[in-house]
Motif scaffolding. Structure first.
Motif, PDB file in Angstrom:
ATOM      1  N   SER A   1       1.290  18.723   1.050  1.00  0.00           N
ATOM      2  CA  SER A   1       0.912  17.635   1.978  1.00  0.00           C
ATOM      3  C   SER A   1       0.436  16.370   1.286  1.00  0.00           C
ATOM      4  CB  SER A   1      -0.203  18.127   2.922  1.00  0.00           C
ATOM      5  OG  SER A   1      -1.345  18.529   2.183  1.00  0.00           O
ATOM      6  N   ILE A   2       0.395  16.364  -0.049  1.00  0.00           N
ATOM      7  CA  ILE A   2      -0.178  15.209  -0.740  1.00  0.00           C
ATOM      8  C   ILE A   2       0.615  13.935  -0.485  1.00  0.00           C
ATOM      9  CG2 ILE A   2       1.081  15.665  -2.898  1.00  0.00           C
ATOM     10  CD1 ILE A   2      -1.435  14.641  -4.376  1.00  0.00           C
ATOM     11  N   MET A   3       1.943  14.035  -0.376  1.00  0.00           N
ATOM     12  CA  MET A   3       2.748  12.843  -0.127  1.00  0.00           C
ATOM     13  C   MET A   3       2.511  12.299   1.286  1.00  0.00           C
ATOM     14  SD  MET A   3       4.013  12.465  -2.981  1.00  0.00           S
ATOM     15  CE  MET A   3       4.889  10.996  -2.515  1.00  0.00           C
ATOM     16  N   LEU A   4       2.279  13.202   2.234  1.00  0.00           N
ATOM     17  CA  LEU A   4       1.998  12.790   3.606  1.00  0.00           C
ATOM     18  C   LEU A   4       0.652  12.062   3.671  1.00  0.00           C
ATOM     19  CD1 LEU A   4       3.514  13.095   6.291  1.00  0.00           C
ATOM     20  CD2 LEU A   4       2.124  15.114   6.756  1.00  0.00           C
TER      21      LEU A   4
ATOM     22  N   THR B   1       0.829  -1.208   0.000  1.00  0.00           N
ATOM     23  CA  THR B   1       0.000   0.000   0.000  1.00  0.00           C
ATOM     24  C   THR B   1       0.861   1.256   0.000  1.00  0.00           C
ATOM     25  OG1 THR B   1      -1.636  -1.240   1.286  1.00  0.00           O
ATOM     26  CG2 THR B   1      -1.929   1.137   1.132  1.00  0.00           C
ATOM     27  N   LEU B   2       1.925   1.248   0.783  1.00  0.00           N
ATOM     28  CA  LEU B   2       2.802   2.414   0.871  1.00  0.00           C
ATOM     29  C   LEU B   2       3.444   2.724  -0.489  1.00  0.00           C
ATOM     30  CD1 LEU B   2       4.157   4.541   2.689  1.00  0.00           C
ATOM     31  CD2 LEU B   2       5.970   2.864   3.141  1.00  0.00           C
ATOM     32  N   VAL B   3       3.966   1.713  -1.154  1.00  0.00           N
ATOM     33  CA  VAL B   3       4.651   1.915  -2.438  1.00  0.00           C
ATOM     34  C   VAL B   3       3.695   2.465  -3.485  1.00  0.00           C
ATOM     35  CG1 VAL B   3       5.782   0.737  -4.359  1.00  0.00           C
ATOM     36  CG2 VAL B   3       6.440   0.201  -1.999  1.00  0.00           C
ATOM     37  N   PHE B   4       2.540   1.834  -3.642  1.00  0.00           N
ATOM     38  CA  PHE B   4       1.609   2.262  -4.685  1.00  0.00           C
ATOM     39  C   PHE B   4       0.965   3.615  -4.366  1.00  0.00           C
ATOM     40  CE2 PHE B   4       1.972  -2.158  -5.923  1.00  0.00           C
ATOM     41  CZ  PHE B   4       1.815  -2.114  -7.304  1.00  0.00           C
ATOM     42  N   SER B   5       0.670   3.865  -3.086  1.00  0.00           N
ATOM     43  CA  SER B   5       0.060   5.143  -2.717  1.00  0.00           C
ATOM     44  C   SER B   5       1.030   6.298  -2.939  1.00  0.00           C
ATOM     45  CB  SER B   5      -0.391   5.105  -1.255  1.00  0.00           C
ATOM     46  OG  SER B   5      -1.358   4.117  -1.056  1.00  0.00           O
ATOM     47  N   VAL B   6       2.273   6.113  -2.525  1.00  0.00           N
ATOM     48  CA  VAL B   6       3.273   7.153  -2.726  1.00  0.00           C
ATOM     49  C   VAL B   6       3.517   7.377  -4.219  1.00  0.00           C
ATOM     50  CG1 VAL B   6       5.713   7.734  -2.399  1.00  0.00           C
ATOM     51  CG2 VAL B   6       4.372   6.829  -0.488  1.00  0.00           C
ATOM     52  N   ALA B   7       3.534   6.296  -4.983  1.00  0.00           N
ATOM     53  CA  ALA B   7       3.714   6.433  -6.434  1.00  0.00           C
ATOM     54  C   ALA B   7       2.570   7.231  -7.054  1.00  0.00           C
ATOM     55  CB  ALA B   7       3.803   5.049  -7.071  1.00  0.00           C
ATOM     56  N   LEU B   8       1.346   6.950  -6.646  1.00  0.00           N
ATOM     57  CA  LEU B   8       0.207   7.713  -7.151  1.00  0.00           C
ATOM     58  C   LEU B   8       0.303   9.172  -6.725  1.00  0.00           C
ATOM     59  CD1 LEU B   8      -2.528   7.845  -8.591  1.00  0.00           C
ATOM     60  CD2 LEU B   8      -3.603   7.202  -6.409  1.00  0.00           C
ATOM     61  N   GLY B   9       0.717   9.395  -5.473  1.00  0.00           N
ATOM     62  CA  GLY B   9       0.879  10.764  -5.003  1.00  0.00           C
ATOM     63  C   GLY B   9       1.888  11.544  -5.831  1.00  0.00           C
ATOM     64  N   LEU B  10       2.978  10.918  -6.194  1.00  0.00           N
ATOM     65  CA  LEU B  10       3.996  11.575  -7.030  1.00  0.00           C
ATOM     66  C   LEU B  10       3.435  11.916  -8.409  1.00  0.00           C
ATOM     67  CD1 LEU B  10       7.160   9.445  -6.137  1.00  0.00           C
ATOM     68  CD2 LEU B  10       6.783  11.876  -5.616  1.00  0.00           C
ATOM     69  N   VAL B  11       2.672  10.998  -8.988  1.00  0.00           N
ATOM     70  CA  VAL B  11       2.075  11.248 -10.306  1.00  0.00           C
ATOM     71  C   VAL B  11       1.123  12.442 -10.243  1.00  0.00           C
ATOM     72  CG1 VAL B  11       0.545  10.292 -12.068  1.00  0.00           C
ATOM     73  CG2 VAL B  11       2.335   8.873 -11.070  1.00  0.00           C
TER      74      VAL B  11
ATOM     75  N   PHE C   1      -7.907   4.537  -4.163  1.00  0.00           N
ATOM     76  CA  PHE C   1      -6.862   3.714  -4.762  1.00  0.00           C
ATOM     77  C   PHE C   1      -6.114   2.918  -3.682  1.00  0.00           C
ATOM     78  CE2 PHE C   1      -2.415   3.222  -6.172  1.00  0.00           C
ATOM     79  CZ  PHE C   1      -2.615   2.491  -7.331  1.00  0.00           C
ATOM     80  N   ALA C   2      -5.749   3.588  -2.601  1.00  0.00           N
ATOM     81  CA  ALA C   2      -5.044   2.911  -1.506  1.00  0.00           C
ATOM     82  C   ALA C   2      -5.921   1.837  -0.875  1.00  0.00           C
ATOM     83  CB  ALA C   2      -4.604   3.923  -0.455  1.00  0.00           C
ATOM     84  N   PHE C   3      -7.207   2.107  -0.755  1.00  0.00           N
ATOM     85  CA  PHE C   3      -8.145   1.126  -0.196  1.00  0.00           C
ATOM     86  C   PHE C   3      -8.154  -0.146  -1.041  1.00  0.00           C
ATOM     87  CE2 PHE C   3     -12.254  -0.878   0.225  1.00  0.00           C
ATOM     88  CZ  PHE C   3     -12.536  -0.803   1.571  1.00  0.00           C
ATOM     89  N   VAL C   4      -8.250   0.013  -2.342  1.00  0.00           N
ATOM     90  CA  VAL C   4      -8.302  -1.137  -3.239  1.00  0.00           C
ATOM     91  C   VAL C   4      -6.974  -1.898  -3.237  1.00  0.00           C
ATOM     92  CG1 VAL C   4      -8.562  -1.853  -5.645  1.00  0.00           C
ATOM     93  CG2 VAL C   4     -10.069  -0.104  -4.694  1.00  0.00           C
ATOM     94  N   ILE C   5      -5.859  -1.145  -3.243  1.00  0.00           N
ATOM     95  CA  ILE C   5      -4.542  -1.786  -3.243  1.00  0.00           C
ATOM     96  C   ILE C   5      -4.332  -2.605  -1.968  1.00  0.00           C
ATOM     97  CG2 ILE C   5      -2.060  -1.344  -3.089  1.00  0.00           C
ATOM     98  CD1 ILE C   5      -3.152  -1.146  -5.899  1.00  0.00           C
TER      99      ILE C   5
END
Length: 825
Positions: free
Chosen positions: A173-176, A149-159, A364-368
């Motif tokens: 604050s989006i990355m946080l 979850t951490l990897v995919f959520s942070v990746a989405l946040g960067l995008v 997205f994080a919920f589904v991941i």
């Protein structure tokens, strides 16, 4: 003289607000309604008013949302939002009256103490060994839940940060926010499962241990992040002193304080009580740990949580601390903190773009996380439904997220808009998953049986499987007596499963372990040890004819039936024996009673996958007459009609095979009956048992014809004095013999006759076993069985009852009463 509300002066400049309070006007007159003042001018009165209002509104929301399957967390946050800027607080005049700015610091301090002691109590109930050694399955699921979850959520946040134009505050604050979606707080999961009553299921235990492993990693990561924030230099090693200070604090707690706490724990084991000085000393340590956490740059909740982990869980020390904190923290302090978080939520600061950006991240994080947990769970053999429910559980939001978001807001890492967005995400996710879990997961289906598992339907000379439950070692002699008269033989051996039932106090995770397991807590060693010794002696005495296994279940009484029913299902038991919730004193009066045990027995009756017996133990009154040493152990079966009585008769006929048991079957019949087909069917089943015991002088059968319920009550009152053990069915079909007797029933779980026999008004020393035959789908077996009445009137019981019963034989005049309506529980 001051009149009305006190007016404060507020000066706002930039991102700072200066509050000026004229304390000279705060006096008795300004607080008295009789002097035209307002109680809200007093800080204490204002705090009490705010807490009362928040609690009342939260309770109202809870009552309204409970039918929808919602969690109390949603109600508590809504209760705070009502008074915040999103609703009532949007009006400036209302806000200045109910929640003026001068009360903010006081309310925050109060809520801070609440969350500090709440998390300390959570730590006390937590076994730190399970955090570092959760087991392979829980570790893999927990790690997948966190890191994937951490990897995919942070990746989405960067995008989103790089390709979408965001507001300045959200850009920062989006990355946080994205990384916070990987959090899985153990206190959140434990509280949710406890509320859903599935904490002691296999799935619940797996979810809790997985969350504990996540929390261990999460706490370490948060500590490192805080340490990096304390660094004043750009050098990567600049945070080393801060990290070392964390290590020093944790080491001091576990190396210096824990040995002292363990010593205190063993001292309380001897006295079974904890003195007030020890409690006060530990509470002082909590505040000292919070202060030291702030000194080294950590949040003040860090020290109390670690200190709680260092305190030995379970009674008597852990339970003493929990008993003093649970009611106050769970019912008052914790809701105040949730409500304060809701009060600070201003939905009017949210713009549409930020709403859908944060919504995409959360969804997205919920589904991941759901997919990561499901794949891990399926790998370890869980069913698709269980894997899906486990994913929902580990997606839960709660106090851990609220604490993090409040901390970020205080540290100005997020602004009002982002705080409102993440708070709304907590409410929405919790509101969605809680009813879904209730709908999809029913723990009783784990042990739902589609096959008959009763004494009456068991094959002759097959293994007799019985589960016996004990709350204390005082029940052991009577249980041993019952097992002895159950007649273990090589042709029909007995498989006994003993369960020591202990209320879950002072720890978070329910335990179900074999008594020889090393995980068994020392507090149960006395009861469990005596039980093991007694059952070992029984097994040795009946070598080759009996086998014994024993378990200890440490759980809440509300969910303890799940452990009992699961063991009964796994062992394919024919009957479960549970102790009655009342205990007799030596003078024949009720010595003690427990409503939680009564509710436990009712739950077992409703959900057991086999027959159930409630044992009314009066052994203390007759000095525990042993069937092993007595040459004449008198057992009676009271038969009126119905499947439950048939189950009692089947058990009694097994007992009469024991050489020391004399069995008397008393069949009660209604005067004025005639022959019918139903009567013949009923007589046929009874005559089978009589035929099996043809020539057995220890088997006595009598039919007693009565006119009404008064005659039945009088007969039973006189007959019970002659027996050591009485077997009776729980449920009976409607009959004039029972008419009116149920109006005085105190214990409906015993049925009408069982309740009569359990009454202190019936002066007897006999132990009573009230039996219910297994239910399938909420219905009784053999619902078309008749019960038979006979034309013989005798309501007076002679003193020499056993001899007189030999002269009573079956008559010819009878009347069958159909049980067509005998099909509901």
């Amino acid at each position: 003289m001051a009149t009305g509300l006190q007016q404060d002066s507020v000066i706002a400049g930039g991102n700072k607000t200066i509050l000026c309070i004229d304390t000279s006007k705060i006096n008795v007159e300004s607080r008295s309604i009789w002097l035209h003042g307002s109680p809200l001018n007093s800080a204490t009165s204002l705090l009490l008013f705010q807490l009362s209002g928040i609690s009342a509104v939260s309770l109202l929301f809870d009552v309204c949302l409970r039918p929808l399957g919602q969690s109390t967390l949603v109600s508590q946050i809504f209760g705070g939002m009502i008074f915040g800027p999103s609703f009532l607080g949007y009006n400036r005049d209302v806000r200045e009256i109910l929640f003026p700015m001068r009360s903010t610091m006081i309310m925050s301090t109060f809520a801070g103490f609440g969350i500090m002691f709440y998390l300390f109590a959570i730590g006390v109930k937590t076994d730190p060994i399970l955090m570092v050694r959760p087991g392979r399955k829980a570790a893999v699921i927990g790690a997948a839940s966190l890191f994937v979850t951490l990897v995919f959520s942070v990746a989405l946040g960067l995008v989103l940060k790089n390709f979408i134009t965001l507001s300045t505050s959200l850009q920062n604050s989006i990355m946080l926010i994205a990384s916070s979606q990987a959090l899985t707080g153990f206190p959140v999961i434990a509280a949710l499962l406890d509320e859903l009553k599935i904490l002691n299921t296999d799935l619940g235990r797996l979810a809790v241990t997985s969350a504990m492993f996540c929390d261990l990693i999460g706490m370490s990561m948060v500590g490192i992040i805080f340490s990096m924030q304390q660094s004043t230099s750009s050098d990567i090693f600049g945070c080393v002193p801060s990290i070392l200070s964390i290590v020093a604090l944790v080491a001091s707690i576990f190396v210096i304080l824990r040995p002292r706490l363990v010593k205190m724990y063993y001292q309380t084991l001897e006295t079974k009580s904890v003195d007030e000085n020890s409690i006060a000393f530990i509470f002082l340590l909590v505040m000292a740990a919070a202060f030291l956490s702030e000194v080294i740059g950590q949040h003040y909740i860090f020290g109390p949580l670690v200190l709680g982990l260092a305190v030995p869980d379970g009674p008597p020390l852990g339970s003493a601390l929990s008993s003093r904190l649970d009611t106050l923290s769970k019912a008052f302090l914790y809701p105040a903190y949730c409500a304060l978080s809701g009060m600070q939520t201003d939905i009017f600061t949210i713009d549409f773009q930020s709403f859908y950006v944060v919504g995409i991240i959360v969804a997205f994080a919920f589904v991941i996380k759901l997919i990561a947990v499901m794949l891990s769970a399926l790998f370890f053999g869980l069913s698709l439904r269980e894997a899906f429910v486990l994913g929902l559980i580990l997606n839960a939001r709660g106090i851990v997220e609220l604490t993090s978001y409040n901390l970020w807001k205080e540290s100005e890492l997020i602004e009002d808009q982002e705080f409102a967005l993440v708070m709304m995400s907590v409410v929405i996710v919790t509101a969605v998953i809680t009813p879904l879990i209730r709908k999809l997961y029913d723990p009783s289906k784990q042990y739902a049986s589609v096959k008959r598992s009763t004494i009456h339907h068991a094959k002759r000379d097959s293994e007799f499987r019985i589960v016996v439950c004990l709350h204390s070692h005082e029940s052991v002699p009577t249980i041993m007596n019952l097992l002895e008269v159950s007649h273990a033989s090589r042709e029909s051996p007995i498989a006994v499963t003993a369960m020591v039932l202990v209320e879950l106090v002072g720890r978070s995770i329910p335990i179900l372990v074999p008594n020889h397991s090393r995980r068994l807590v020392p507090t149960n060693s006395s009861t469990a040890g005596r039980v093991c010794n007694a059952f070992s002696q029984y097994e040795e005495y009946n070598q080759g004819c009996a086998s014994v296994q024993s378990y200890t279940s440490i759980s809440h009484f509300q969910t303890m039936h799940d452990d009992i029913c699961r063991i009964a299902f796994e062992k394919r038991a024919h009957i479960v024996i549970v102790p009655f919730h009342k205990q007799w004193a030596i003078d024949g009066k009720i010595g003690s009673m427990s409503r939680p045990i009564q509710n436990l027995n009712i739950n077992v009756l409703e959900k057991a996958p086999c027959s159930v017996g409630i044992l009314i133990d009066r052994g203390v009154l007759n000095g525990f007459v042993s069937a092993r040493t007595s040459s004449k152990f008198q057992v009676a079966v009271l038969f009126i009609g119905g499947p439950d009585d048939m189950e009692s008769l089947a058990y009694g006929c097994r007992m009469v095979k024991h050489e020391s048991v004399n069995l008397t079957v008393i069949r009660f019949l209604l005067f004025g009956g005639e022959n019918s087909k139903d009567r013949k069917n009923d007589s046929h089943l009874i005559n089978e048992h009589r035929q099996d015991n043809m020539g057995n002088e220890r088997f006595l059968y009598v039919e007693e014809v009565l006119r009404d319920a008064e005659g039945l009550s009088s007969y039973i009152r006189g007959a019970i004095a002659h027996f050591h053990l009485i077997l009776v069915g729980r449920y009976h079909p409607q009959s004039p013999l029972l008419e009116g007797l149920g109006e005085w029933s105190e214990c409906p779980e015993l049925g009408i006759v069982g309740d009569m026999l359990a009454s202190p008004d019936y002066k007897t020393t006999a132990t009573v076993l009230v039996i219910q035959q297994q239910r399938l789908g909420g219905k009784l077996f053999n619902h078309n069985l008749p019960f038979v009445v006979r034309n013989r009137d005798s309501s007076v019981v002679p003193d020499d009852l056993p001899k007189k019963l030999l002269h009573h034989g079956p008559g010819d005049d009878s009347l069958s009463i159909s049980l067509d309506d005998f099909d509901t529980y």
